[in-house]
Design a protein around this motif. Sequence first.
Motif, PDB file in Angstrom:
ATOM      1  N   ARG A  66      16.707  -4.693  10.515  1.00  0.00           N
ATOM      2  CA  ARG A  66      17.013  -5.407  11.700  1.00  0.00           C
ATOM      3  C   ARG A  66      18.754  -5.243  11.396  1.00  0.00           C
ATOM      4  O   ARG A  66      19.311  -5.043  12.622  1.00  0.00           O
ATOM      5  N   ALA A  67      19.216  -5.209  10.225  1.00  0.00           N
ATOM      6  CA  ALA A  67      20.644  -5.002  10.220  1.00  0.00           C
ATOM      7  C   ALA A  67      21.292  -3.817   9.685  1.00  0.00           C
ATOM      8  O   ALA A  67      22.289  -3.520  10.099  1.00  0.00           O
ATOM      9  N   ALA A  68      20.404  -2.749   9.338  1.00  0.00           N
ATOM     10  CA  ALA A  68      21.005  -1.597   8.896  1.00  0.00           C
ATOM     11  C   ALA A  68      20.220  -0.270   9.035  1.00  0.00           C
ATOM     12  O   ALA A  68      19.931   0.126  10.311  1.00  0.00           O
ATOM     13  N   ALA A  69      19.237   0.142   8.348  1.00  0.00           N
ATOM     14  CA  ALA A  69      18.254   1.148   8.633  1.00  0.00           C
ATOM     15  C   ALA A  69      17.085   1.023   7.252  1.00  0.00           C
ATOM     16  O   ALA A  69      17.523   0.882   6.241  1.00  0.00           O
ATOM     17  N   GLY A  70      16.020   1.047   7.818  1.00  0.00           N
ATOM     18  CA  GLY A  70      14.859   1.202   7.083  1.00  0.00           C
ATOM     19  C   GLY A  70      13.978   2.485   7.055  1.00  0.00           C
ATOM     20  O   GLY A  70      14.136   3.085   8.102  1.00  0.00           O
ATOM     21  N   LEU A  71      13.414   2.858   6.181  1.00  0.00           N
ATOM     22  CA  LEU A  71      12.646   4.228   5.743  1.00  0.00           C
ATOM     23  C   LEU A  71      11.503   3.893   5.576  1.00  0.00           C
ATOM     24  O   LEU A  71      10.844   3.061   4.782  1.00  0.00           O
ATOM     25  N   PHE A  72      10.407   4.285   6.417  1.00  0.00           N
ATOM     26  CA  PHE A  72       8.933   4.026   6.540  1.00  0.00           C
ATOM     27  C   PHE A  72       8.132   5.324   6.397  1.00  0.00           C
ATOM     28  O   PHE A  72       8.721   6.447   7.059  1.00  0.00           O
ATOM     29  N   ASP A  73       7.188   5.645   5.509  1.00  0.00           N
ATOM     30  CA  ASP A  73       6.259   6.642   5.221  1.00  0.00           C
ATOM     31  C   ASP A  73       5.107   6.128   6.192  1.00  0.00           C
ATOM     32  O   ASP A  73       4.290   5.253   6.045  1.00  0.00           O
ATOM     33  N   VAL A  74       4.815   7.025   7.268  1.00  0.00           N
ATOM     34  CA  VAL A  74       4.068   6.843   8.395  1.00  0.00           C
ATOM     35  C   VAL A  74       3.051   8.033   8.611  1.00  0.00           C
ATOM     36  O   VAL A  74       2.340   8.433   9.728  1.00  0.00           O
ATOM     37  N   SER A  75       2.940   8.825   7.135  1.00  0.00           N
ATOM     38  CA  SER A  75       2.257  10.141   7.376  1.00  0.00           C
ATOM     39  C   SER A  75       0.732  10.008   7.526  1.00  0.00           C
ATOM     40  O   SER A  75       0.301  10.976   7.700  1.00  0.00           O
ATOM     41  N   HIS A 131       9.667   4.941  -6.302  1.00  0.00           N
ATOM     42  CA  HIS A 131      10.606   3.934  -5.672  1.00  0.00           C
ATOM     43  C   HIS A 131       9.941   2.422  -5.672  1.00  0.00           C
ATOM     44  O   HIS A 131      10.671   1.630  -5.196  1.00  0.00           O
ATOM     45  N   GLY A 132       9.003   2.228  -6.452  1.00  0.00           N
ATOM     46  CA  GLY A 132       8.474   0.804  -6.903  1.00  0.00           C
ATOM     47  C   GLY A 132       7.734   0.262  -5.786  1.00  0.00           C
ATOM     48  O   GLY A 132       7.317  -0.967  -5.725  1.00  0.00           O
ATOM     49  N   GLY A 133       7.003   1.046  -4.827  1.00  0.00           N
ATOM     50  CA  GLY A 133       6.145   0.732  -3.909  1.00  0.00           C
ATOM     51  C   GLY A 133       4.717   0.105  -4.420  1.00  0.00           C
ATOM     52  O   GLY A 133       4.438   0.546  -5.359  1.00  0.00           O
ATOM     53  N   ARG A 134       4.337  -1.114  -3.912  1.00  0.00           N
ATOM     54  CA  ARG A 134       3.076  -1.617  -4.344  1.00  0.00           C
ATOM     55  C   ARG A 134       2.419  -1.376  -3.514  1.00  0.00           C
ATOM     56  O   ARG A 134       2.177  -1.689  -2.212  1.00  0.00           O
ATOM     57  N   MET A 135       1.235  -0.354  -3.964  1.00  0.00           N
ATOM     58  CA  MET A 135       0.285   0.349  -3.211  1.00  0.00           C
ATOM     59  C   MET A 135      -0.897  -0.290  -2.842  1.00  0.00           C
ATOM     60  O   MET A 135      -1.456  -1.186  -3.737  1.00  0.00           O
ATOM     61  N   VAL A 136      -1.375  -0.091  -1.644  1.00  0.00           N
ATOM     62  CA  VAL A 136      -2.575  -0.871  -1.316  1.00  0.00           C
ATOM     63  C   VAL A 136      -3.311   0.264  -0.524  1.00  0.00           C
ATOM     64  O   VAL A 136      -3.069   1.137  -0.184  1.00  0.00           O
ATOM     65  N   SER A 137      -4.792  -0.227  -0.190  1.00  0.00           N
ATOM     66  CA  SER A 137      -5.614   0.580   0.852  1.00  0.00           C
ATOM     67  C   SER A 137      -5.305   0.269   2.206  1.00  0.00           C
ATOM     68  O   SER A 137      -5.329  -0.958   2.413  1.00  0.00           O
ATOM     69  N   PHE A 138      -5.158   1.401   2.996  1.00  0.00           N
ATOM     70  CA  PHE A 138      -4.939   1.122   4.225  1.00  0.00           C
ATOM     71  C   PHE A 138      -5.350   2.206   5.203  1.00  0.00           C
ATOM     72  O   PHE A 138      -4.870   3.449   4.996  1.00  0.00           O
ATOM     73  N   ALA A 139      -6.367   2.202   5.993  1.00  0.00           N
ATOM     74  CA  ALA A 139      -6.905   3.085   6.620  1.00  0.00           C
ATOM     75  C   ALA A 139      -7.332   4.420   5.975  1.00  0.00           C
ATOM     76  O   ALA A 139      -6.990   5.342   6.548  1.00  0.00           O
ATOM     77  N   GLY A 140      -7.842   4.125   4.931  1.00  0.00           N
ATOM     78  CA  GLY A 140      -8.334   5.084   4.229  1.00  0.00           C
ATOM     79  C   GLY A 140      -7.264   5.809   3.117  1.00  0.00           C
ATOM     80  O   GLY A 140      -7.599   6.868   2.363  1.00  0.00           O
ATOM     81  N   TYR A 141      -5.869   5.351   3.094  1.00  0.00           N
ATOM     82  CA  TYR A 141      -4.914   6.075   2.637  1.00  0.00           C
ATOM     83  C   TYR A 141      -4.175   5.062   1.587  1.00  0.00           C
ATOM     84  O   TYR A 141      -4.407   3.799   1.665  1.00  0.00           O
ATOM     85  N   GLU A 142      -3.694   5.543   0.624  1.00  0.00           N
ATOM     86  CA  GLU A 142      -2.906   4.721  -0.331  1.00  0.00           C
ATOM     87  C   GLU A 142      -1.460   4.605   0.132  1.00  0.00           C
ATOM     88  O   GLU A 142      -0.587   5.615   0.222  1.00  0.00           O
ATOM     89  N   MET A 143      -1.219   3.522   0.397  1.00  0.00           N
ATOM     90  CA  MET A 143       0.089   3.088   1.158  1.00  0.00           C
ATOM     91  C   MET A 143       0.923   2.015   0.476  1.00  0.00           C
ATOM     92  O   MET A 143       0.284   1.152  -0.087  1.00  0.00           O
ATOM     93  N   PRO A 144       2.160   1.896   0.616  1.00  0.00           N
ATOM     94  CA  PRO A 144       3.069   0.872   0.223  1.00  0.00           C
ATOM     95  C   PRO A 144       3.135  -0.449   1.230  1.00  0.00           C
ATOM     96  O   PRO A 144       3.416  -0.173   2.188  1.00  0.00           O
ATOM     97  N   VAL A 145       2.660  -1.595   0.483  1.00  0.00           N
ATOM     98  CA  VAL A 145       2.649  -2.596   1.279  1.00  0.00           C
ATOM     99  C   VAL A 145       4.188  -3.333   1.409  1.00  0.00           C
ATOM    100  O   VAL A 145       4.690  -4.218   2.228  1.00  0.00           O
ATOM    101  N   GLN A 146       4.798  -2.946  -0.027  1.00  0.00           N
ATOM    102  CA  GLN A 146       6.310  -3.630   0.014  1.00  0.00           C
ATOM    103  C   GLN A 146       6.798  -2.846  -1.231  1.00  0.00           C
ATOM    104  O   GLN A 146       6.267  -1.884  -2.065  1.00  0.00           O
ATOM    105  N   PHE A 147       8.123  -2.915  -1.300  1.00  0.00           N
ATOM    106  CA  PHE A 147       8.832  -2.425  -2.278  1.00  0.00           C
ATOM    107  C   PHE A 147       9.638  -3.377  -2.980  1.00  0.00           C
ATOM    108  O   PHE A 147       9.237  -4.645  -2.861  1.00  0.00           O
ATOM    109  N   THR A 194       3.197   9.832  -1.214  1.00  0.00           N
ATOM    110  CA  THR A 194       2.887   8.965  -2.123  1.00  0.00           C
ATOM    111  C   THR A 194       3.435   8.755  -3.494  1.00  0.00           C
ATOM    112  O   THR A 194       3.710   7.526  -3.786  1.00  0.00           O
ATOM    113  N   ALA A 195       3.805   9.895  -3.926  1.00  0.00           N
ATOM    114  CA  ALA A 195       4.536   9.777  -5.186  1.00  0.00           C
ATOM    115  C   ALA A 195       5.889   9.337  -4.968  1.00  0.00           C
ATOM    116  O   ALA A 195       6.432   8.643  -6.109  1.00  0.00           O
TER     117      ALA A 195
END
Length: 380
Positions: free
Chosen positions: A47-56, A19-35, A13-14
């Motif tokens: 699709r073109a290179a590589a994306g990093l996702f927090d799915v913890s 890294h500029g994540g806009r945080m929202v409520s999702f499934a009871g967690y504070e999660m980034p909806v976008q950066f 989360t920190a």
Amino acid sequence: MTLTEDLRQTPLTAFNIAHGGRMVSFAGYEMPVQFPDGVLKEHLHCRAAAGLFDVSHMGQVILRPKAGRVEDAALALERLVPVDILGLKPGRQRYGLFTAQDGGILDDLMIANRGDHLFLVVNAACKVEDIAHLCAHLSDDCEIEELTDRALIALQGPDAEAVLSVLAPEVADMRFMDVADVTLLGVSCIVARAGYTGEDGYEISVAASHAVALAEALLADMRVRPVGLGARDSLRLESGLCLYGHDIDAATTPAQGALEWAIQKVRRTGGARAGGFPGADIILPELETGAARRRVGLRPDGRAPIREGAVLFADESGGEPVGRVTSGGFGPSVNAPVAMGFVATDHSGTDTPLFAEVRGKRLAVFVSPLPFITQRYKRS
């Protein structure tokens, strides 16, 4: 969405906020909806290179057989899922479904054979119920342990292999649905070559105490950008992948959800271990004869996205509904709106014309094959 103090945080989360994540409520967690890149650029970068996702926020669970044989855990779990677990080889994983007595889907999950135990990854919104379900039915045969001290990081995209190989060259030899112990930055991680985007990539289970260091190391590679829930949703929609609670739920059977492929022959009628799971008397006949409704892809005829909840009709005016949209939005990779939904089976053929009701107007849509993009898993 408004964030509340009782939202749970992930080990990242920190990191997401830094890294500029806009945080929202999702499934009871504070999660980034976008950066800061925004959903569109994040989607296209993955699709073109590589994306990093927090799915913890996902649930990570171990089923350890009390008798010491992983086959015992496999047969026990087969009492709850219509999937061939006994035939799953060590170092491999498989998609599965928890089913109910009425044939509905309680959750979908990933199941890995780790040699001496099974490793499950379940959906965040369902994990409390899933673990209770496992405990209620499998406690005599298995020790059931939720791993609450681990993070889960997804690295997805055509450059994922090259990026992760910098830290562990052996990951290049893994193929789609392989699972292995891999040392990353001196720490043992569980790495699966899989994901939720239709792209090649990995999901990495790492000790919570080392999650930030690993995420920072991956993000230090210029080919990697952080990706939030918004692009994760559009990526999986383009790939025709279900979101539990939307495209499949407790009112959906596997045949209705177009998930017949997830039920192997050995568990079907005539198979060596046919049935024996909740709802088999409903699910198995539907696999043979079909269901009254079916999940399909939908391509709107125009540029306007068709959103979840839109009712589908066979005619431009009048008539009774024949279905409903369950997921919909703009597909950046196909540069067009895409959607999924349920329709009466006699309206489910490819290119069948339908009409979605949006703000009192009926917009033309056509039934489309899934996925909307070419999936790029490394199968060999």
